[in-house]
Design an enzyme around this catalytic site. Structure first.
Site, PDB file in Angstrom:
ATOM      1  N   ARG A  53      -0.284  -9.220  13.351  1.00  0.00           N
ATOM      2  CA  ARG A  53      -0.861  -8.107  12.582  1.00  0.00           C
ATOM      3  C   ARG A  53      -1.802  -8.624  11.502  1.00  0.00           C
ATOM      4  O   ARG A  53      -2.810  -7.995  11.191  1.00  0.00           O
ATOM      5  CB  ARG A  53       0.254  -7.263  11.948  1.00  0.00           C
ATOM      6  CG  ARG A  53       1.045  -6.477  12.972  1.00  0.00           C
ATOM      7  CD  ARG A  53       2.224  -5.790  12.338  1.00  0.00           C
ATOM      8  NE  ARG A  53       1.851  -4.650  11.533  1.00  0.00           N
ATOM      9  CZ  ARG A  53       2.650  -4.051  10.659  1.00  0.00           C
ATOM     10  NH1 ARG A  53       3.873  -4.490  10.480  1.00  0.00           N
ATOM     11  NH2 ARG A  53       2.236  -3.020   9.962  1.00  0.00           N
ATOM     12  N   ARG A  90      11.760  -6.801   4.640  1.00  0.00           N
ATOM     13  CA  ARG A  90      11.564  -5.354   4.651  1.00  0.00           C
ATOM     14  C   ARG A  90      12.570  -4.685   5.586  1.00  0.00           C
ATOM     15  O   ARG A  90      12.904  -5.219   6.637  1.00  0.00           O
ATOM     16  CB  ARG A  90      10.140  -5.079   5.153  1.00  0.00           C
ATOM     17  CG  ARG A  90       9.700  -3.682   4.908  1.00  0.00           C
ATOM     18  CD  ARG A  90       8.245  -3.650   4.556  1.00  0.00           C
ATOM     19  NE  ARG A  90       7.456  -3.267   5.714  1.00  0.00           N
ATOM     20  CZ  ARG A  90       6.235  -2.752   5.610  1.00  0.00           C
ATOM     21  NH1 ARG A  90       5.660  -2.614   4.434  1.00  0.00           N
ATOM     22  NH2 ARG A  90       5.585  -2.419   6.681  1.00  0.00           N
ATOM     23  N   LYS A 134       0.832  -1.219   0.000  1.00  0.00           N
ATOM     24  CA  LYS A 134       0.000   0.000   0.000  1.00  0.00           C
ATOM     25  C   LYS A 134       0.857   1.257   0.000  1.00  0.00           C
ATOM     26  O   LYS A 134       0.597   2.184  -0.727  1.00  0.00           O
ATOM     27  CB  LYS A 134      -0.830   0.113   1.301  1.00  0.00           C
ATOM     28  CG  LYS A 134      -1.824  -0.932   1.566  1.00  0.00           C
ATOM     29  CD  LYS A 134      -2.690  -0.550   2.777  1.00  0.00           C
ATOM     30  CE  LYS A 134      -1.958  -0.526   4.101  1.00  0.00           C
ATOM     31  NZ  LYS A 134      -1.480  -1.783   4.585  1.00  0.00           N
ATOM     32  N   ARG A 144      12.082  -3.458  11.342  1.00  0.00           N
ATOM     33  CA  ARG A 144      11.268  -2.851  12.406  1.00  0.00           C
ATOM     34  C   ARG A 144      10.694  -3.923  13.327  1.00  0.00           C
ATOM     35  O   ARG A 144      10.364  -5.012  12.866  1.00  0.00           O
ATOM     36  CB  ARG A 144      10.088  -2.093  11.780  1.00  0.00           C
ATOM     37  CG  ARG A 144      10.415  -0.713  11.376  1.00  0.00           C
ATOM     38  CD  ARG A 144       9.290   0.111  10.787  1.00  0.00           C
ATOM     39  NE  ARG A 144       7.992  -0.488  10.605  1.00  0.00           N
ATOM     40  CZ  ARG A 144       7.126  -0.093   9.682  1.00  0.00           C
ATOM     41  NH1 ARG A 144       7.421   0.889   8.860  1.00  0.00           N
ATOM     42  NH2 ARG A 144       5.957  -0.657   9.567  1.00  0.00           N
ATOM     43  N   ARG A 180      -8.644   1.692   9.238  1.00  0.00           N
ATOM     44  CA  ARG A 180      -8.287   0.298   9.487  1.00  0.00           C
ATOM     45  C   ARG A 180      -9.394  -0.435  10.220  1.00  0.00           C
ATOM     46  O   ARG A 180      -9.251  -1.620  10.500  1.00  0.00           O
ATOM     47  CB  ARG A 180      -7.035   0.251  10.334  1.00  0.00           C
ATOM     48  CG  ARG A 180      -5.767  -0.052   9.518  1.00  0.00           C
ATOM     49  CD  ARG A 180      -4.653  -0.157  10.515  1.00  0.00           C
ATOM     50  NE  ARG A 180      -3.494  -0.841  10.068  1.00  0.00           N
ATOM     51  CZ  ARG A 180      -2.395  -0.247   9.620  1.00  0.00           C
ATOM     52  NH1 ARG A 180      -2.365   1.043   9.436  1.00  0.00           N
ATOM     53  NH2 ARG A 180      -1.331  -0.973   9.337  1.00  0.00           N
TER      54      ARG A 180
END
Ligand code: AMP
Length: 214
Positions: free
Chosen positions: A171, A127, A13, A160, A88
């Site tokens: 998540r 990532r 996104k 992260r 969200r």
């Protein structure tokens, strides 16, 4: 042009939102980036948000909604914006629609980037994010020019806490429970655009541009 980006964490996104913002010259508003900036600046909002973010949970609606409504009312949003990471939850989407309705406005497009859970888990482990400016990379798909160093600012790139595999699984669970219902919400509003998130960054973007117009 007012756009909402939907999709699981790690679906891409943010990458597409940045490209849309650049092409159509509208602000890219990422609630995750706003929270991370607040954490870095040591604000009260940042410290409240961090306790949820580190656990892979959503920050409570009341901490997010006013922040976004204030942001989209700023002058630079008069021609539209692309929201990345908001809404969200259904209450967030309803609050946004109500705020827009009071201005006689409505959302134009909700773009859903579809990627399977197993692909998300393998993507997220690659990532990397810059500790200084927050820019994100992927060790295979979007590598920085120099390994471990941010192209933008020279900061150190790290995995992260909220991208670590255990947190990612949590998540994804939160996404399916609380965020996925937005697909039906925006389908009912007749503004949902579905895009396959596995065809590569440029092809995904071309599909989006076909819908939004040149
Ligand atoms: P993101 O960078 O969009 O993946 O967001 C990182 C984290 O920030 C999420 O896992 C949430 O904890 C929090 N967050 C970002 N946007 C929202 C939102 N709209 N509602 C609740 N929590 C959010």
């Amino acid at each position: 042009m007012k756009i909402v980006m939907l999709g699981a964490p790690g679906a891409g996104k943010g990458t597409q939102a940045k490209k849309i913002a650049e092409k159509y010259q509208i602000p890219h508003i990422s609630t995750g980036d706003i929270f991370r900036a607040n954490i870095k600046a040591g604000t009260e909002l940042g410290s409240k948000a961090k306790t949820y973010m580190d656990k892979g949970l959503l920050v409570p609606d009341e901490l997010v909604v006013d922040l976004v409504v204030d942001r989209v009312n700023q002058d630079d949003c008069s021609k539209g914006y692309v929201l990345d990471g908001f809404p969200r939850t259904i209450p967030q989407a309803e609050a946004l629609d109500e705020a827009l309705a009071t201005l006689g406005q409505k959302m134009d497009y909700a773009i859903n980037i579809e990627v399977k859970d197993e692909d998300i888990i393998s993507r997220m482990s690659g990532r990397r994010a810059c500790v200084d400016c927050g820019a994100t990379y992927h060790i295979v798909n979007i590598p920085p020019k120099k390994e471990g160093i941010c192209d933008n600012c020279g900061g150190e790139l790290i995995l992260r806490d909220d991208d670590k595999p255990e947190t990612v699984k949590k998540r994804l669970g939160v996404y399916h429970d609380q965020t996925q219902p937005l697909i039906e919400y925006y389908t009912n509003k007749k503004i949902l655009v579905e895009v396959d998130g596995t065809i590569g960054i440029d092809k995904i973007f071309s599909k989006i541009v076909k819908v939004l117009g040149e």
